[in-house]
Scaffold this motif. Sequence first.
Motif, PDB file in Angstrom:
ATOM      1  N   SER A  22       0.830  -1.206   0.000  1.00  0.00           N
ATOM      2  CA  SER A  22       0.000   0.000   0.000  1.00  0.00           C
ATOM      3  C   SER A  22       0.863   1.254   0.000  1.00  0.00           C
ATOM      4  CB  SER A  22      -0.940   0.017   1.212  1.00  0.00           C
ATOM      5  OG  SER A  22      -1.905  -0.992   1.096  1.00  0.00           O
ATOM      6  N   LEU A  23       1.894   1.258   0.815  1.00  0.00           N
ATOM      7  CA  LEU A  23       2.786   2.421   0.870  1.00  0.00           C
ATOM      8  C   LEU A  23       3.551   2.590  -0.440  1.00  0.00           C
ATOM      9  CD1 LEU A  23       4.088   2.088   4.517  1.00  0.00           C
ATOM     10  CD2 LEU A  23       2.496   3.810   3.624  1.00  0.00           C
ATOM     11  N   ARG A  24       3.920   1.479  -1.054  1.00  0.00           N
ATOM     12  CA  ARG A  24       4.615   1.537  -2.341  1.00  0.00           C
ATOM     13  C   ARG A  24       3.718   2.176  -3.405  1.00  0.00           C
ATOM     14  NH1 ARG A  24       5.607  -1.430  -6.939  1.00  0.00           N
ATOM     15  NH2 ARG A  24       4.183  -3.093  -6.411  1.00  0.00           N
ATOM     16  N   MET A  25       2.432   1.886  -3.354  1.00  0.00           N
ATOM     17  CA  MET A  25       1.490   2.458  -4.310  1.00  0.00           C
ATOM     18  C   MET A  25       1.362   3.969  -4.137  1.00  0.00           C
ATOM     19  SD  MET A  25       0.318   0.357  -6.471  1.00  0.00           S
ATOM     20  CE  MET A  25       1.835  -0.569  -6.515  1.00  0.00           C
ATOM     21  N   LEU A  26       1.642   4.451  -2.948  1.00  0.00           N
ATOM     22  CA  LEU A  26       1.564   5.892  -2.695  1.00  0.00           C
ATOM     23  C   LEU A  26       2.862   6.615  -3.027  1.00  0.00           C
ATOM     24  CD1 LEU A  26      -0.365   5.943   0.692  1.00  0.00           C
ATOM     25  CD2 LEU A  26      -1.233   6.490  -1.591  1.00  0.00           C
ATOM     26  N   ALA A  27       3.885   5.885  -3.399  1.00  0.00           N
ATOM     27  CA  ALA A  27       5.200   6.472  -3.650  1.00  0.00           C
ATOM     28  C   ALA A  27       5.312   7.040  -5.063  1.00  0.00           C
ATOM     29  CB  ALA A  27       6.289   5.431  -3.386  1.00  0.00           C
ATOM     30  N   ASP A  28       4.281   7.733  -5.500  1.00  0.00           N
ATOM     31  CA  ASP A  28       4.278   8.344  -6.821  1.00  0.00           C
ATOM     32  C   ASP A  28       3.458   9.633  -6.746  1.00  0.00           C
ATOM     33  OD1 ASP A  28       2.750   8.764  -9.533  1.00  0.00           O
ATOM     34  OD2 ASP A  28       4.516   7.565 -10.019  1.00  0.00           O
ATOM     35  N   PRO A  29       4.011  10.761  -7.172  1.00  0.00           N
ATOM     36  CA  PRO A  29       3.287  12.030  -7.065  1.00  0.00           C
ATOM     37  C   PRO A  29       1.931  12.044  -7.776  1.00  0.00           C
ATOM     38  CG  PRO A  29       5.592  12.433  -7.559  1.00  0.00           C
ATOM     39  CD  PRO A  29       5.373  10.945  -7.667  1.00  0.00           C
ATOM     40  N   THR A  30       1.847  11.417  -8.947  1.00  0.00           N
ATOM     41  CA  THR A  30       0.575  11.390  -9.673  1.00  0.00           C
ATOM     42  C   THR A  30      -0.471  10.590  -8.904  1.00  0.00           C
ATOM     43  OG1 THR A  30       1.716  11.628 -11.785  1.00  0.00           O
ATOM     44  CG2 THR A  30      -0.546  10.795 -11.859  1.00  0.00           C
ATOM     45  N   ARG A  31      -0.067   9.479  -8.308  1.00  0.00           N
ATOM     46  CA  ARG A  31      -1.023   8.683  -7.529  1.00  0.00           C
ATOM     47  C   ARG A  31      -1.504   9.446  -6.298  1.00  0.00           C
ATOM     48  NH1 ARG A  31       2.582   3.543  -7.896  1.00  0.00           N
ATOM     49  NH2 ARG A  31       2.413   3.209 -10.116  1.00  0.00           N
ATOM     50  N   ILE A  32      -0.623  10.214  -5.696  1.00  0.00           N
ATOM     51  CA  ILE A  32      -1.036  11.021  -4.545  1.00  0.00           C
ATOM     52  C   ILE A  32      -2.065  12.055  -4.985  1.00  0.00           C
ATOM     53  CG2 ILE A  32      -0.247  12.775  -2.889  1.00  0.00           C
ATOM     54  CD1 ILE A  32       2.307  11.099  -2.575  1.00  0.00           C
ATOM     55  N   LYS A  33      -1.837  12.701  -6.113  1.00  0.00           N
ATOM     56  CA  LYS A  33      -2.809  13.678  -6.627  1.00  0.00           C
ATOM     57  C   LYS A  33      -4.148  13.009  -6.932  1.00  0.00           C
ATOM     58  CE  LYS A  33       0.615  16.700  -8.780  1.00  0.00           C
ATOM     59  NZ  LYS A  33       1.124  17.203 -10.071  1.00  0.00           N
ATOM     60  N   ILE A  34      -4.090  11.854  -7.572  1.00  0.00           N
ATOM     61  CA  ILE A  34      -5.321  11.130  -7.909  1.00  0.00           C
ATOM     62  C   ILE A  34      -6.082  10.759  -6.644  1.00  0.00           C
ATOM     63  CG2 ILE A  34      -6.198   8.931  -8.827  1.00  0.00           C
ATOM     64  CD1 ILE A  34      -3.917   9.127 -10.943  1.00  0.00           C
ATOM     65  N   LEU A  35      -5.396  10.190  -5.678  1.00  0.00           N
ATOM     66  CA  LEU A  35      -6.055   9.805  -4.431  1.00  0.00           C
ATOM     67  C   LEU A  35      -6.622  11.014  -3.693  1.00  0.00           C
ATOM     68  CD1 LEU A  35      -3.965   6.938  -2.835  1.00  0.00           C
ATOM     69  CD2 LEU A  35      -6.379   6.914  -3.417  1.00  0.00           C
ATOM     70  N   TRP A  36      -5.870  12.096  -3.667  1.00  0.00           N
ATOM     71  CA  TRP A  36      -6.348  13.295  -2.977  1.00  0.00           C
ATOM     72  C   TRP A  36      -7.636  13.793  -3.626  1.00  0.00           C
ATOM     73  CZ3 TRP A  36      -5.439  14.839   1.651  1.00  0.00           C
ATOM     74  CH2 TRP A  36      -5.920  16.085   2.060  1.00  0.00           C
ATOM     75  N   ALA A  37      -7.661  13.797  -4.964  1.00  0.00           N
ATOM     76  CA  ALA A  37      -8.878  14.210  -5.673  1.00  0.00           C
ATOM     77  C   ALA A  37     -10.038  13.273  -5.348  1.00  0.00           C
ATOM     78  CB  ALA A  37      -8.618  14.247  -7.179  1.00  0.00           C
ATOM     79  N   LEU A  38      -9.770  11.973  -5.300  1.00  0.00           N
ATOM     80  CA  LEU A  38     -10.831  11.003  -5.016  1.00  0.00           C
ATOM     81  C   LEU A  38     -11.328  11.110  -3.576  1.00  0.00           C
ATOM     82  CD1 LEU A  38      -9.540   7.886  -6.962  1.00  0.00           C
ATOM     83  CD2 LEU A  38     -11.413   9.444  -7.579  1.00  0.00           C
ATOM     84  N   LEU A  39     -10.502  11.591  -2.683  1.00  0.00           N
ATOM     85  CA  LEU A  39     -10.938  11.781  -1.301  1.00  0.00           C
ATOM     86  C   LEU A  39     -11.911  12.945  -1.184  1.00  0.00           C
ATOM     87  CD1 LEU A  39      -7.562  11.083   0.478  1.00  0.00           C
ATOM     88  CD2 LEU A  39      -9.659   9.716   0.662  1.00  0.00           C
ATOM     89  N   GLN A  40     -11.934  13.812  -2.202  1.00  0.00           N
ATOM     90  CA  GLN A  40     -12.877  14.925  -2.208  1.00  0.00           C
ATOM     91  C   GLN A  40     -14.208  14.502  -2.816  1.00  0.00           C
ATOM     92  OE1 GLN A  40     -11.307  17.288  -0.428  1.00  0.00           O
ATOM     93  NE2 GLN A  40      -9.570  15.905  -0.702  1.00  0.00           N
ATOM     94  N   GLY A  41     -14.238  13.359  -3.481  1.00  0.00           N
ATOM     95  CA  GLY A  41     -15.466  12.844  -4.078  1.00  0.00           C
ATOM     96  C   GLY A  41     -15.183  11.989  -5.296  1.00  0.00           C
TER      97      GLY A  41
END
Length: 110
Positions: A22-41
């Motif tokens: 799970s942490l490895r999947m977060l080790a990418d700036p684009t994935r962090i942006k995508i997840l952050w956007a998805l946390l908003q809806g």
Amino acid sequence: MHSDRDDFAMPHEEQVHLAAESLRMLADPTRIKILWALLQGESTVACLAELAGTSPTAVSQHLAKLRLAGLVTGRREGTYVHYSATDDHVQRLLSEALFHARTPDAVAAP
């Protein structure tokens, strides 16, 4: 030292492996942006591509990996798939990572 503590227990190997993945999947700036956007809806690939500043193809590839890691889910509606973060654990994990990475002049993550 640790063996003297009655309440000490190492996590199971499978749990350690899944956490590392799970942490490895977060080790990418684009994935962090995508997840952050998805946390908003909920969002579509096209919208996520615009928010992350990358192509829909790249977003689709990132979403496939995030889905395999259990961090996002998809809901099909006609020809569109609407993605969302799996649960509030993802938000806490990402918020903590962003909080830890903050700079003194950065705005605190919600």
